[in-house]
Design a protein around this motif. Structure first.
Motif, PDB file in Angstrom:
ATOM      1  N   PHE A 119     -14.735  24.704 -66.183  1.00  0.00           N
ATOM      2  CA  PHE A 119     -14.337  25.754 -65.243  1.00  0.00           C
ATOM      3  C   PHE A 119     -14.776  25.357 -63.852  1.00  0.00           C
ATOM      4  CE2 PHE A 119     -18.470  26.885 -66.954  1.00  0.00           C
ATOM      5  CZ  PHE A 119     -19.197  27.394 -65.890  1.00  0.00           C
ATOM      6  N   CYS A 120     -14.305  26.114 -62.845  1.00  0.00           N
ATOM      7  CA  CYS A 120     -14.659  25.849 -61.447  1.00  0.00           C
ATOM      8  C   CYS A 120     -15.353  27.078 -60.883  1.00  0.00           C
ATOM      9  CB  CYS A 120     -13.417  25.537 -60.619  1.00  0.00           C
ATOM     10  SG  CYS A 120     -12.581  24.028 -61.151  1.00  0.00           S
ATOM     11  N   GLY A 121     -15.938  26.934 -59.709  1.00  0.00           N
ATOM     12  CA  GLY A 121     -16.625  28.056 -59.083  1.00  0.00           C
ATOM     13  C   GLY A 121     -17.670  27.522 -58.145  1.00  0.00           C
ATOM     14  N   ALA A 123     -18.113  26.754 -55.281  1.00  0.00           N
ATOM     15  CA  ALA A 123     -17.478  26.418 -53.998  1.00  0.00           C
ATOM     16  C   ALA A 123     -16.088  25.901 -54.330  1.00  0.00           C
ATOM     17  CB  ALA A 123     -18.280  25.340 -53.277  1.00  0.00           C
ATOM     18  N   PRO A 124     -15.129  26.009 -53.405  1.00  0.00           N
ATOM     19  CA  PRO A 124     -13.801  25.487 -53.704  1.00  0.00           C
ATOM     20  C   PRO A 124     -13.878  24.007 -54.086  1.00  0.00           C
ATOM     21  CG  PRO A 124     -13.730  26.812 -51.727  1.00  0.00           C
ATOM     22  CD  PRO A 124     -15.185  26.656 -52.092  1.00  0.00           C
ATOM     23  N   ARG A 165     -18.879  19.823 -50.681  1.00  0.00           N
ATOM     24  CA  ARG A 165     -19.365  19.855 -49.309  1.00  0.00           C
ATOM     25  C   ARG A 165     -20.860  20.099 -49.356  1.00  0.00           C
ATOM     26  NH1 ARG A 165     -19.245  25.695 -47.372  1.00  0.00           N
ATOM     27  NH2 ARG A 165     -18.920  26.812 -49.293  1.00  0.00           N
ATOM     28  N   TRP A 182     -12.223  18.160 -52.434  1.00  0.00           N
ATOM     29  CA  TRP A 182     -11.491  19.319 -51.918  1.00  0.00           C
ATOM     30  C   TRP A 182     -10.887  18.964 -50.577  1.00  0.00           C
ATOM     31  CZ3 TRP A 182      -9.563  23.802 -53.361  1.00  0.00           C
ATOM     32  CH2 TRP A 182      -9.227  24.745 -52.391  1.00  0.00           C
ATOM     33  N   PRO A 184      -7.898  20.938 -48.341  1.00  0.00           N
ATOM     34  CA  PRO A 184      -6.864  21.971 -48.306  1.00  0.00           C
ATOM     35  C   PRO A 184      -5.513  21.431 -47.829  1.00  0.00           C
ATOM     36  CG  PRO A 184      -8.847  22.718 -47.182  1.00  0.00           C
ATOM     37  CD  PRO A 184      -9.047  21.260 -47.497  1.00  0.00           C
ATOM     38  N   ALA A 189      -5.042  20.853 -53.603  1.00  0.00           N
ATOM     39  CA  ALA A 189      -6.229  20.779 -52.751  1.00  0.00           C
ATOM     40  C   ALA A 189      -7.454  20.309 -53.538  1.00  0.00           C
ATOM     41  CB  ALA A 189      -6.501  22.148 -52.129  1.00  0.00           C
ATOM     42  N   ALA A 190      -7.547  20.732 -54.802  1.00  0.00           N
ATOM     43  CA  ALA A 190      -8.713  20.399 -55.621  1.00  0.00           C
ATOM     44  C   ALA A 190      -8.419  19.165 -56.466  1.00  0.00           C
ATOM     45  CB  ALA A 190      -9.071  21.581 -56.518  1.00  0.00           C
ATOM     46  N   LEU A 192     -10.239  18.385 -58.988  1.00  0.00           N
ATOM     47  CA  LEU A 192     -10.541  18.821 -60.350  1.00  0.00           C
ATOM     48  C   LEU A 192     -10.129  20.277 -60.537  1.00  0.00           C
ATOM     49  CD1 LEU A 192     -14.182  17.413 -60.560  1.00  0.00           C
ATOM     50  CD2 LEU A 192     -12.033  16.228 -61.077  1.00  0.00           C
ATOM     51  N   SER A 193      -9.437  20.561 -61.638  1.00  0.00           N
ATOM     52  CA  SER A 193      -9.168  21.951 -61.979  1.00  0.00           C
ATOM     53  C   SER A 193      -9.458  22.111 -63.474  1.00  0.00           C
ATOM     54  CB  SER A 193      -7.729  22.329 -61.622  1.00  0.00           C
ATOM     55  OG  SER A 193      -6.829  21.520 -62.324  1.00  0.00           O
ATOM     56  N   PRO A 194      -9.597  23.354 -63.953  1.00  0.00           N
ATOM     57  CA  PRO A 194      -9.988  23.535 -65.347  1.00  0.00           C
ATOM     58  C   PRO A 194      -9.084  22.736 -66.286  1.00  0.00           C
ATOM     59  CG  PRO A 194     -10.085  25.621 -64.200  1.00  0.00           C
ATOM     60  CD  PRO A 194      -9.460  24.637 -63.241  1.00  0.00           C
TER      61      PRO A 194
ATOM     62  N   HIS B  27      -9.432  30.225 -59.937  1.00  0.00           N
ATOM     63  CA  HIS B  27      -9.820  29.208 -60.933  1.00  0.00           C
ATOM     64  C   HIS B  27     -10.294  27.931 -60.271  1.00  0.00           C
ATOM     65  CE1 HIS B  27      -5.695  28.369 -59.880  1.00  0.00           C
ATOM     66  NE2 HIS B  27      -5.804  27.161 -60.391  1.00  0.00           N
ATOM     67  N   LEU B  28     -10.047  27.784 -58.964  1.00  0.00           N
ATOM     68  CA  LEU B  28     -10.559  26.614 -58.229  1.00  0.00           C
ATOM     69  C   LEU B  28     -11.801  26.985 -57.428  1.00  0.00           C
ATOM     70  CD1 LEU B  28      -7.187  25.130 -56.907  1.00  0.00           C
ATOM     71  CD2 LEU B  28      -8.439  24.541 -59.002  1.00  0.00           C
ATOM     72  N   GLY B  29     -12.301  28.209 -57.597  1.00  0.00           N
ATOM     73  CA  GLY B  29     -13.481  28.637 -56.859  1.00  0.00           C
ATOM     74  C   GLY B  29     -13.154  29.181 -55.473  1.00  0.00           C
ATOM     75  N   VAL B  30     -11.887  29.537 -55.232  1.00  0.00           N
ATOM     76  CA  VAL B  30     -11.482  30.031 -53.911  1.00  0.00           C
ATOM     77  C   VAL B  30     -11.413  31.560 -53.934  1.00  0.00           C
ATOM     78  CG1 VAL B  30      -9.620  30.049 -52.199  1.00  0.00           C
ATOM     79  CG2 VAL B  30     -10.163  27.941 -53.443  1.00  0.00           C
ATOM     80  N   THR B 254     -16.038  33.745 -57.031  1.00  0.00           N
ATOM     81  CA  THR B 254     -15.040  33.915 -58.097  1.00  0.00           C
ATOM     82  C   THR B 254     -15.678  33.949 -59.478  1.00  0.00           C
ATOM     83  OG1 THR B 254     -14.701  31.533 -58.198  1.00  0.00           O
ATOM     84  CG2 THR B 254     -13.287  32.785 -56.698  1.00  0.00           C
ATOM     85  N   THR B 255     -16.883  33.372 -59.600  1.00  0.00           N
ATOM     86  CA  THR B 255     -17.618  33.495 -60.863  1.00  0.00           C
ATOM     87  C   THR B 255     -19.053  33.886 -60.528  1.00  0.00           C
ATOM     88  OG1 THR B 255     -18.246  31.150 -60.868  1.00  0.00           O
ATOM     89  CG2 THR B 255     -16.245  31.731 -62.058  1.00  0.00           C
TER      90      THR B 255
END
Lengths: 208, 298
Positions: A119-121, A123-124, A165, A182, A184, A189-190, A192-194, B27-30, B254-255
């Motif tokens: 999962f992500c979280g 920070a973007p 960052r 990351w 934008p 933009a990412a 890595l994604s889930p 889901h990307l933390g945004v 987001t989480t």
């Protein structure tokens, strides 16, 4: 599987393990891609849960997902994202000591594993990567750093992550990468994604 | 000077660019971000002929001042405040024509916290993931305004509709937040849940765009362990280790790893954005008839 209502427009689906959670998330994405999922604004996987937010009728969706047969996480054939790493982090000797191996072996062990973004979280672009055998889990640092540099490759608990960052952080720093996690202006933009498969590839100190 | 832009004369305590935000990237933390009082943003935009979610300026407490380089129609709404153009009083809550080079000053909020300044054509800062919103948690979007900064404006829309006065809801004297229990209300003692639903809280001065922090009786946990991180929604009432409920607003993470005792109804959140520190807060649990899991202590 257990479903918990979250406000009027969201649903939390909870599992006993990270693997079950990832399998459910993969199933959700498959069904969404096939147009077989009611409209959802956000699908947010986490350690033991998947949040479905922006749902018209959460209770109806809860009944729907309870009836699903979930394909186990086995046949993933997506390409692997390779992240070049210089294993030069300040906490590398501590991690080596916790593992009971010489410092030079940390790179060997860490880069042998295939990781997946659970999962992500935070920070973007920050992904929580699982895949290292349980025996190599390390605790967070007793005192968090006020500033961890961008590109730091770090570990805590069952997870490896790369700081997109500079930010405060309490994870053990084992290396550095020049990969851009990351951007934008990039699509996507990412990096890595889930669900993304990841390998860390050792690079010599100072190499680019 | 004919270019469509405005120069920031006085940035104020915290002035940000806000539109509809960035839903769909949690889901990307945004974070979703966007105006904290979306109703005020929509109305200010409509007064100048913009689409409802065009980018506006969101001020905090003490307003801001800008000098448009072109003549532009402006509307200031949200928290009531004095408005002047080159020092002369102008209407709040209505379309005002500002000549090129004149200073539009948005004064300190008389009631409430956040005023919204809409410019015909919208603020045309560079979008990030489809939104021009400033996201303070992750640093996406345009930086908060600084004195001397220049922001571009979009092309002027056709003449605005002919409203000359519209009703604006006033900021709350008491903040009443209707909440739906869960998903982690079972992590708290029955006594804590009863206190949450019946006792008085106050808005803490530590509140920001990320969360409305409260002061009041701390909520005692029934489960001592750590909650694995899970997805967080707008309006989630998260309870950190100090036991003081925090209501998540637009720039929320987001989480998160602290239990969510309840979720505030989305339409109550605009008032939360306008509640000044010290405002009394009441959490009122509401249940849906179809709900099968009966919480204890509510």
């Amino acid at each position: 599987m257990r479903t918990l209502p979250v406000g009027d427009r969201a649903l939390l689906v909870e599992f006993g393990s990270g693997e079950e959670t990832e399998a459910f998330h993969a199933e959700l994405l498959r069904r969404r891609a096939a147009g077989a999922l009611p409209a959802v604004t956000e699908v947010v996987p986490a350690a033991r849960t998947v949040l479905l937010d922006g749902v018209e009728a959460p209770e109806r969706l809860a009944a729907l997902v309870a009836g699903w047969e979930i394909e186990p996480l086995h046949a993933r054939v997506d390409p692997v994202v390779e992240i070049p790493v210089r294993y030069d982090g300040p906490d590398l000797p501590d991690v080596a000591a916790l593992w009971g191996v010489p410092p030079a072996d940390v790179a060997t062990v860490h880069s042998a594993a295939e990781f997946r973004v659970a999962f992500c979280g935070f920070a973007p672009g920050f992904g929580y990567l699982t895949g290292l055998p349980e025996a190599y889990e390390v605790p967070r640092r007793a005192t968090p750093r006020t500033a961890v540099p961008a590109g730091a490759v770090a570990m805590a608990g069952p997870y490896t992550g790369v700081y997109p960052r500079s930010s405060p952080g309490g994870w053990q720093l084992i290396g550095t990468t020049d990969a851009v996690l990351w951007d934008p202006a990039r699509e996507p933009a990412a990096l890595l994604s889930p669900g993304t498969r990841v390998r860390f590839v050792p690079r010599g100190v100072g190499a680019r | 000077m004919t270019d469509r832009a405005l120069a920031v004369v006085r940035a104020g305590a915290l002035t940000t660019v806000q539109d509809g935000g960035r839903p769909g990237y949690a889901h990307l933390g945004v974070p979703r971000s966007g105006a904290l009082d979306p109703g005020a943003r929509d109305l200010a935009n409509r007064l100048v002929g913009n689409p409802a979610d065009a980018a506006v300026l969101e001020t905090t407490v003490d307003g801001c001042a800008v000098r448009p380089r072109c003549a532009v129609t402006v509307a200031v709404g949200g928290a009531p405040c004095p408005v002047t153009v080159d020092g002369r009083p102008a209407s709040w809550g209505a379309a005002v024509r500002v000549p090129a080079g004149a200073v539009l000053a948005v004064g300190a909020a008389v009631r409430g916290l956040r005023s919204y300044v809409a410019f015909a054509g919208g603020v045309a800062a560079e979008p990030v993931l489809g939104s021009r919103s400033t996201d303070l948690l992750s640093g996406l979007g345009p930086a908060p305004l600084r004195d001397g900064a220049v922001l571009p404006l979009g092309p002027e829309p056709p003449a605005p509709p002919g409203h000359d006065a519209v009703p604006w809801p006033g900021p709350p004297g008491e903040l009443v937040l209707h909440v739906r229990p869960g998903p982690r209300d079972d992590w708290f003692t029955a006594r804590a849940l009863s206190a949450f639903a019946t006792r008085a809280y106050r808005v803490s001065p530590a509140s920001n765009r990320i969360g409305l922090r409260t002061e009041g009786p701390p909520l005692e946990r029934a489960v001592a362990g750590e909650l694995p991180s899970e997805g967080m929604v707008l309006g989630a009432v998260q309870v950190p280790p100090d036991g003081r409920p925090v209501v998540f607003l637009a720039d929320h993470p987001t989480t998160g790893g602290y239990p969510v005792v309840a979720v505030v109804r989305e339409r109550d959140l605009a008032a939360a954005a306008q509640a000044v520190p010290g405002t009394p807060v009441r959490f009122i649990p509401v249940r849906q008839a179809s709900r099968s899991r009966r919480p204890r202590g509510w």
